[in-house]
Design a protein around this motif. Sequence first.
Motif, PDB file in Angstrom:
ATOM      1  N   LEU A 290       0.922  -1.169   0.212  1.00  0.00           N
ATOM      2  CA  LEU A 290       0.104  -0.043   0.060  1.00  0.00           C
ATOM      3  C   LEU A 290       0.656   1.616  -0.054  1.00  0.00           C
ATOM      4  O   LEU A 290       0.076   2.276  -0.269  1.00  0.00           O
ATOM      5  N   GLY A 291       2.236   1.081  -0.019  1.00  0.00           N
ATOM      6  CA  GLY A 291       2.959   2.043  -0.026  1.00  0.00           C
ATOM      7  C   GLY A 291       3.681   2.991   0.429  1.00  0.00           C
ATOM      8  O   GLY A 291       3.956   3.810   0.870  1.00  0.00           O
ATOM      9  N   SER A 292       3.439   2.284   2.042  1.00  0.00           N
ATOM     10  CA  SER A 292       4.483   2.386   3.395  1.00  0.00           C
ATOM     11  C   SER A 292       5.171   2.072   4.050  1.00  0.00           C
ATOM     12  O   SER A 292       5.825   0.460   2.933  1.00  0.00           O
ATOM     13  N   TYR A 293       5.446   1.702   4.930  1.00  0.00           N
ATOM     14  CA  TYR A 293       6.362   0.696   5.539  1.00  0.00           C
ATOM     15  C   TYR A 293       5.936   0.756   7.290  1.00  0.00           C
ATOM     16  O   TYR A 293       6.090   1.744   7.743  1.00  0.00           O
ATOM     17  N   PHE A 294       6.322  -0.536   7.547  1.00  0.00           N
ATOM     18  CA  PHE A 294       6.203  -0.482   9.036  1.00  0.00           C
ATOM     19  C   PHE A 294       7.364   1.316  10.004  1.00  0.00           C
ATOM     20  O   PHE A 294       8.930   0.423   9.837  1.00  0.00           O
ATOM     21  N   GLY A 295       7.000   1.248  10.783  1.00  0.00           N
ATOM     22  CA  GLY A 295       7.969   2.080  11.470  1.00  0.00           C
ATOM     23  C   GLY A 295       7.218   3.776  11.082  1.00  0.00           C
ATOM     24  O   GLY A 295       7.822   4.845  11.076  1.00  0.00           O
ATOM     25  N   ALA A 296       6.801   3.593   9.554  1.00  0.00           N
ATOM     26  CA  ALA A 296       6.310   5.269   9.054  1.00  0.00           C
ATOM     27  C   ALA A 296       5.349   5.505   9.984  1.00  0.00           C
ATOM     28  O   ALA A 296       5.556   7.404   9.974  1.00  0.00           O
ATOM     29  N   LEU A 297       4.604   5.409  10.928  1.00  0.00           N
ATOM     30  CA  LEU A 297       3.764   6.306  11.753  1.00  0.00           C
ATOM     31  C   LEU A 297       4.189   6.080  12.997  1.00  0.00           C
ATOM     32  O   LEU A 297       4.882   4.620  13.690  1.00  0.00           O
ATOM     33  N   PRO A 298       3.665   6.565  14.265  1.00  0.00           N
ATOM     34  CA  PRO A 298       3.604   6.006  15.799  1.00  0.00           C
ATOM     35  C   PRO A 298       3.479   4.905  15.804  1.00  0.00           C
ATOM     36  O   PRO A 298       2.892   4.233  15.842  1.00  0.00           O
ATOM     37  N   VAL A 299       4.359   4.600  17.444  1.00  0.00           N
ATOM     38  CA  VAL A 299       4.236   2.859  18.040  1.00  0.00           C
ATOM     39  C   VAL A 299       3.837   3.026  19.029  1.00  0.00           C
ATOM     40  O   VAL A 299       3.979   4.314  19.350  1.00  0.00           O
ATOM     41  N   HIS A 300       3.014   2.410  19.675  1.00  0.00           N
ATOM     42  CA  HIS A 300       3.204   2.730  21.781  1.00  0.00           C
ATOM     43  C   HIS A 300       3.406   1.083  21.741  1.00  0.00           C
ATOM     44  O   HIS A 300       3.877  -0.218  21.900  1.00  0.00           O
ATOM     45  N   ASN A 301       3.866   0.711  23.095  1.00  0.00           N
ATOM     46  CA  ASN A 301       4.254   0.092  24.070  1.00  0.00           C
ATOM     47  C   ASN A 301       3.298  -0.705  25.011  1.00  0.00           C
ATOM     48  O   ASN A 301       3.601  -1.837  26.113  1.00  0.00           O
TER      49      ASN A 301
END
Length: 445
Positions: A290-301
């Motif tokens: 879909l044109g993105s990658y993991f890490g392109a957006l914020p995450v939480h723990n």
Amino acid sequence: MDQFGEDLVAALRDVVEAANWQCVGPTTRFSSPCTKLFSEDGDHVVLIHQDGLYRAMDASCPHEGGPLELGDIEDLGDGKLVLVCPWHHFDFCVETGVSSTGLQNNVYDVRVVRGDVFVNAPNALSLAPFPVTSATCTGGVSSDVHSESSAEDSLCFWAAKILSTPDPMEKVDLTFKVQERWDSAPGAMEVGRTAPPQQPSRKEDLTVLQPGKIKRGKGGTQASRVALLHSLANIEQWAIDLSWDVIARFSAFRLQNGEPLPRQFFTDFVKVAGDEAKHYQLLEKRITELGSYFGALPVHNGLWQSATDTADDLLARLAIVHMVHEARGLDVHPQTLSRFAAQSDRASVEVLEVIYRDEITHVAAGLTWFTYICAQEGRDCLSTFHGLVKKHFKGYLKPPFNTEGRKTAGMTEEWYIPLVKPSSQQEKQPGKPSVLTNCSDATAL
């Protein structure tokens, strides 16, 4: 001439006796590209099998001791094969042991005679770890399944290694390889004992926010669907770690009668870890498409907080992680699926359907071992579960519930309805039932 023949035979006999040829098993035992052969003194060997050819070299990478039996075989062309270490990707020619980095690994001659594989190595080799004896371990022989012999190759050693691996795809790759080894040779790898890290490693370039500040989107646009998939991928990465953590953290767990957990417990959670790794891989691939990658957006723990809160109580860990959080994943699945279906995103729907089927088995695994421990210790399952949830989970469980999915996992309503806020058990809004009795309509395209 006769004397010459006798001298030649004697010389050949001396050569054979001076060598260290040993049969390590029939060729049928070596279907995998790489198989670890255990040595009593710890100098293990990896047997390499590719297209009917067999080679052998030291199993420990001369760089930093990486497990070459978990490495990949690459064809560089012109018949040159190299074995690549899974830790730092150092390559070693299977013929000579020479690496393009300048390092040199020891190699050993291999022959196949009448269907049996022979290796010319100085130390005795075996497909299974050598037992601990008084000569190699102070304190006497231990028949405990959790013995620390061969600790550098135990399941818990690899669990801690995976937890300490920051790159998610390397974490996935190691998970698959350890799962394959654990499943392909039952009993060959010991459970072992290795203390897990306090928190799993993560890549430094991730932006970490508080859970409530993550924007997940509602799936109405492609960007919104990417945000949803990204959020799920983050959850799956934590789920991989939670699976390995329960293996390492509770490897020394004893029932009240002093008995250890059955080996099947660890087998079940190795499968859960493998499933979660598969889920992350599928989600990461779809995000890329879909044109993105993991890490392109914020995450939480936030999910790891549950692990911290239940670090000293296996029953609490099973209750909160598998019977609350993973069961909640079943509850939200129909709505999540419908958002992607509404946008005709069939590829994402297929990924979510795979995840849903697997997650049912994960809830079932948590329930199975929760009830097993309760039965062994004479506890009432329901009251124990309700007490642990009230202690470790903030607030009430909130409907709607996917009763069909929960029931498939073995979790009937008496497990969770008593944990709902009393007023919620009575209230039903028009068009919004308090439970999802069937999720088939929500998943239809």
